[in-house]
Design a protein around this motif. Sequence first.
Motif, mmCIF file in Angstrom:
data_model
loop_
_atom_site.group_PDB
_atom_site.id
_atom_site.type_symbol
_atom_site.label_atom_id
_atom_site.label_comp_id
_atom_site.label_asym_id
_atom_site.label_seq_id
_atom_site.Cartn_x
_atom_site.Cartn_y
_atom_site.Cartn_z
ATOM 1 N N UNK A 7 4.275 14.544 -34.120
ATOM 2 C CA UNK A 7 4.704 15.879 -33.712
ATOM 3 C C UNK A 7 6.224 15.940 -33.605
ATOM 4 N N UNK A 8 6.808 14.917 -32.988
ATOM 5 C CA UNK A 8 8.259 14.872 -32.841
ATOM 6 C C UNK A 8 8.958 14.800 -34.194
ATOM 7 N N UNK A 9 8.406 13.998 -35.111
ATOM 8 C CA UNK A 9 9.042 13.844 -36.422
ATOM 9 C C UNK A 9 8.872 15.093 -37.283
ATOM 10 N N UNK A 10 7.753 15.785 -37.131
ATOM 11 C CA UNK A 10 7.588 17.049 -37.863
ATOM 12 C C UNK A 10 8.639 18.051 -37.421
ATOM 13 N N UNK A 11 8.922 18.061 -36.124
ATOM 14 C CA UNK A 11 9.976 18.960 -35.639
ATOM 15 C C UNK A 11 11.326 18.561 -36.225
ATOM 16 N N UNK A 12 11.616 17.284 -36.252
ATOM 17 C CA UNK A 12 12.877 16.800 -36.798
ATOM 18 C C UNK A 12 13.015 17.215 -38.268
ATOM 19 N N UNK A 13 11.950 17.019 -39.040
ATOM 20 C CA UNK A 13 11.997 17.348 -40.463
ATOM 21 C C UNK A 13 12.120 18.854 -40.668
ATOM 22 N N UNK A 14 11.321 19.606 -39.897
ATOM 23 C CA UNK A 14 11.356 21.061 -40.045
ATOM 24 C C UNK A 14 12.715 21.644 -39.727
ATOM 25 N N UNK A 15 13.355 21.145 -38.671
ATOM 26 C CA UNK A 15 14.687 21.648 -38.309
ATOM 27 C C UNK A 15 15.698 21.268 -39.374
ATOM 28 N N UNK A 16 15.629 20.047 -39.876
ATOM 29 C CA UNK A 16 16.540 19.640 -40.951
ATOM 30 C C UNK A 16 16.387 20.543 -42.160
ATOM 31 N N UNK A 17 15.148 20.890 -42.458
ATOM 32 C CA UNK A 17 14.860 21.789 -43.580
ATOM 33 C C UNK A 17 15.443 23.175 -43.307
ATOM 34 N N UNK A 18 15.182 23.708 -42.134
ATOM 35 C CA UNK A 18 15.680 25.039 -41.790
ATOM 36 C C UNK A 18 17.204 25.125 -41.824
ATOM 37 N N UNK A 46 5.874 23.446 -32.322
ATOM 38 C CA UNK A 46 6.103 22.019 -32.100
ATOM 39 C C UNK A 46 6.971 21.796 -30.863
ATOM 40 N N UNK A 47 7.987 22.629 -30.715
ATOM 41 C CA UNK A 47 8.893 22.484 -29.587
ATOM 42 C C UNK A 47 8.192 22.757 -28.261
ATOM 43 N N UNK A 48 7.265 23.699 -28.273
ATOM 44 C CA UNK A 48 6.508 23.983 -27.058
ATOM 45 C C UNK A 48 5.694 22.771 -26.617
ATOM 46 N N UNK A 49 5.295 21.960 -27.580
ATOM 47 C CA UNK A 49 4.460 20.803 -27.267
ATOM 48 C C UNK A 49 5.262 19.512 -27.119
ATOM 49 N N UNK A 72 -10.901 9.833 -35.424
ATOM 50 C CA UNK A 72 -9.732 9.762 -34.550
ATOM 51 C C UNK A 72 -8.694 10.819 -34.915
ATOM 52 N N UNK A 73 -8.492 11.009 -36.205
ATOM 53 C CA UNK A 73 -7.476 11.968 -36.633
ATOM 54 C C UNK A 73 -7.966 13.409 -36.579
ATOM 55 N N UNK A 74 -9.278 13.595 -36.476
ATOM 56 C CA UNK A 74 -9.825 14.951 -36.428
ATOM 57 C C UNK A 74 -9.995 15.469 -35.008
ATOM 58 N N UNK A 75 -9.733 14.618 -34.012
ATOM 59 C CA UNK A 75 -9.915 15.061 -32.632
ATOM 60 C C UNK A 75 -8.948 16.194 -32.303
ATOM 61 N N UNK A 76 -9.386 17.160 -31.493
ATOM 62 C CA UNK A 76 -8.479 18.249 -31.106
ATOM 63 C C UNK A 76 -7.242 17.695 -30.404
ATOM 64 N N UNK A 77 -6.095 18.241 -30.760
ATOM 65 C CA UNK A 77 -4.834 17.773 -30.183
ATOM 66 C C UNK A 77 -3.800 18.879 -30.301
ATOM 67 N N UNK A 78 -2.797 18.862 -29.438
ATOM 68 C CA UNK A 78 -1.771 19.924 -29.464
ATOM 69 C C UNK A 78 -0.709 19.683 -30.522
ATOM 70 N N UNK A 79 -1.124 19.519 -31.744
ATOM 71 C CA UNK A 79 -0.157 19.336 -32.821
ATOM 72 C C UNK A 79 -0.802 19.793 -34.126
#
Length: 1023
Positions: A684-695, A612-615, A789-796
């Motif tokens: 993507x940004x919020x997943x990173x926020x949640x994941x870091x809080x969890x870690x 996530x951070x890379x993206x 729309x949600x199935x389109x390839x994306x960097x997340x």
Amino acid sequence: MSAPWTPERHPSLTGRLARLGFTDAGHAERLLAEAAGEQITVVDPMLDALGGAADPDLALAGLLRLLAGLDGPARAALQADEGARQRLPAVLGVSSALGEHLARHPGDWVVLSGDGAVQRPRPQQLRDSLLRAVGADPGAAEPCARDAGRPTLEALRAVYRRHLLHLAGRDLTGAADVGEVAAELADLAAAALEAGLAVARAEVPEAELCRLAVIGMGKCGGRELNYVSDVDVIFVAEPRPGQDETAALRAATRLASALMRACSASTPEGSLWEVDAALRPEGKSGPLVRTLASHRAYYERWAKAWEFQALLKARPVAGDLELGEDYMAAIGPLVWKAAAGEGFVEDVQAMRRRVESHLNKRTDEAERQLKLGPGGLRDVEFAVQLLQLVHGRADETLRSPNTLRALSCLSEGGYVGRDDAAGLASAYRFLRNVEHLLQLHRLRRTHTVPEDPHDLRRLGRALGLRTDPVGEFTTLWRRHARGVRTIHEKLFYRPLLRAVARLPQEEARLTPEAARARLTALGFNDPAGALRHIEALSSGVSRRAAIQRTLLPVMLGWFADAPDPDAGLLGFRQVSDALGTTPWYLRLLRDEVTVAERMARVLASSRYATDLLLRAPEAVAILGSDAELAPRPFEALLSEALAAVRRREDGDRAAPAEGAGPRQGAGRDTPAEDAVAAVRGLRRRELFRIGVSDLLGLADVRTVGEALTDITTVTIEAALQAAVNKIEIERRGPLPTRIAVVAMGRFGGHELGYGSDADVMFVHDPLPGADERDAQTAAHAVAEELRRLLARPAPDPPLQIDPNLRPEGRQGPLVRTLASYAAYYARWSAPWESQALLRADPIIGDAELGHRFRRLIDPIRWPRDGVDEAALREIRRIKARMESERLPRGVERRLHTKLGPGGLSDVEWVVQLLQLQHAHEIAGLRTTRTLAALDAAVEAGLLDDGDGEVLSSAWQLATRIRGTMMLVRGRASDLLPTDHHKERSAVTRVLGYPGTGDLLEDYRRHARRARAVVERVFYGVTD
């Protein structure tokens, strides 16, 4: 005529002149003796004022030259004007250049007389005065000089210096403070630029082809200009309607060049100053004039940090002011957008170090530099600008281009301590006063304190120092410089340097030999590979490499404290490579210990967070604060996501009016796709926020589940809106139906994991009078577009929409009307579907339709009569079948956190059975959330406290393990790791267990206890 002044008539004159402060009383006496009697009549009552001047000798010489050029009535008028008799010596005792101006234009002394001498002119008055000086009509939309010859330029300079004389008279007698003086000088420069442009229009016949705006930069833009300084500008031009852009730019370039010559050309009256356009895009290598679009394109794509810093002081000052304001509206926001990356800090520091290094090679000049030396003006300005750029993005009160005003706002906002702000402001005023006095002397550009005692004496006396002007001035100047430098260093202080200082010197230097030895000692599995990463990051002479050499010695230790040091260093290199030549985040790491340490831990613990951070590398900024890592409120996320959709929607709906139709075509995304891409970036940004809080242990299981559900809900809600917009445009009208999306499974239970699909059902309700077939077609199109729309390839991480829990599963229609759902559940509903509805939560789309859907399903999922024996047997049969058939072959059942004994499924089926049996009469059970329902069952006495605690603990531990495995591995798994040492160890350490065996033992214990409760409560097994 009065008798000549002779020593015989004034025998004590020499002593009096000496007592008054004349350094060469004998020379002054000779000047008086040689003067005409009419002059002496004026001088005699002014001797005390002359003696109070900064340089009495200089003042007397200038006054006598002036009087020589005045006729009798003028001398009489001067003798009668008490104010002028005070202001003239003050000016002439500081400025030989203004004394020479008065000698050439003796009539200009009148600007120091009468009430007008203390009145500050308005910017418009200055503009009109200088335009008239070049023969231009001030009232014209685009004033044009009568000609562009030397007499015009001489007149401009003469009138400009008359205004300088007027200003100096107020400045040197205390009628204007340093801020007012600097602002008026900037206004006067702007007026001169306008007059220079009028001269240029007379020189360039094709001037009418273009609009030209002059943007003041630097001190001119900040309204804090010196008496003598280059005037920094940027030129922006646009063709007039119907004109060719190339021809217009050519004309604008000629205009700009002619303007610059008009200001800088040397004449018998001297020059004004250089007009410096080097701050333009690409500097001196770039075109002198650009269009607004060209400016914006450059700043959006190519500009360096210092260029945005320079734009902090941009201000339209001359030419087409409407175009200038358009420039500010387009470019101004980019300053604060760029500042959010904080890359400015490193550039400011590097720039300051380069200047100091250059000055240090000339120690004598460095010690005497008011502007660039340590404790000089630039130290104040850079500190203020740094704080503005860091904090000004969120606090618009800090965005003033004026240093003193910005410093005041920083103090008021609490960004700078009051004492520090007062110290900086006092020093800044003092240094600017000294700078003005230095430049006024000969009207030359200088920032260096002189060494000559006579010049130092003049400075000290001009500042009001009388006892020991030289010594007092030097002491005061040095004290201010020391104070500025101390505060400057404090504001630039980097906590990370303390950690670097604690390292042994050979390790802090990070030589290859030291790095190799340290990597082995720290436990890196592949020291050679790690060393390659370090060399790639830190080799070379670039600023990035220098910062890395500071960061890495400390970060290596933090990587080693985490589960996978090699992965941490690799991730750090990948993030650095992904950011390319814009290492803004390195500044944050170097200045914030918390950010650097947390980043090291995250990168060395979690493949998921690293990806996530890379993206989304800008997300590093949230690591410094627990508050920033807390999940954002649902309402704020939804507002941001829907705003992104609206922005694209507005652009899309505007397109047909231009004849272009919706923005679709080969290689280009539609507005709906653009909108969903922006929303997925938010996710993507919020997943990173949640994941870091969890870690980091800042969020518990419930918080993580709710946060993941919130961002999923927001993403689907925004995508639904984008889909509706697209279908409505295609249909050329509003939808004939209302649509809601029902969250199911873990989504509906607000218990999503990092890798969970979004189980949903789609429901719609045709509007009154709408054709039902048309409504069904429209609703189906929206649902399919949403999924697309949600199935389109994306960097997340993907967000898979799974509609298979709908009635009839894959064989049934994707979207049903509310009436169709009612008919189906009334006739065909099976027990498992009632159980599935326990987690149904219509939280997306039309709120009123969602409420009606709830009312429809509540009697089905919370049946009045509970569950009869036949239904109970069927539920137990389905559960047993699932246990035997859905577990993957060959896996250890007891280690499967979802379907294994005592796992998630066991606990959830117990809770759901209790809901089916008792929710009708127990309100607390009417929830889609597992733990909330479990708490309600305990409170209602359906489970004893011990059983409730066993089930809750087992469910939370299994959920934590599944989430941690996803964070560590970057891919989902329901099976406890047993055969991969690195992953098993990483999961164990992130969860806080001393060893792998401890984790396995703890999970087995929780699962065993939970299964015993399941056997009793769900299956009815008794001992």
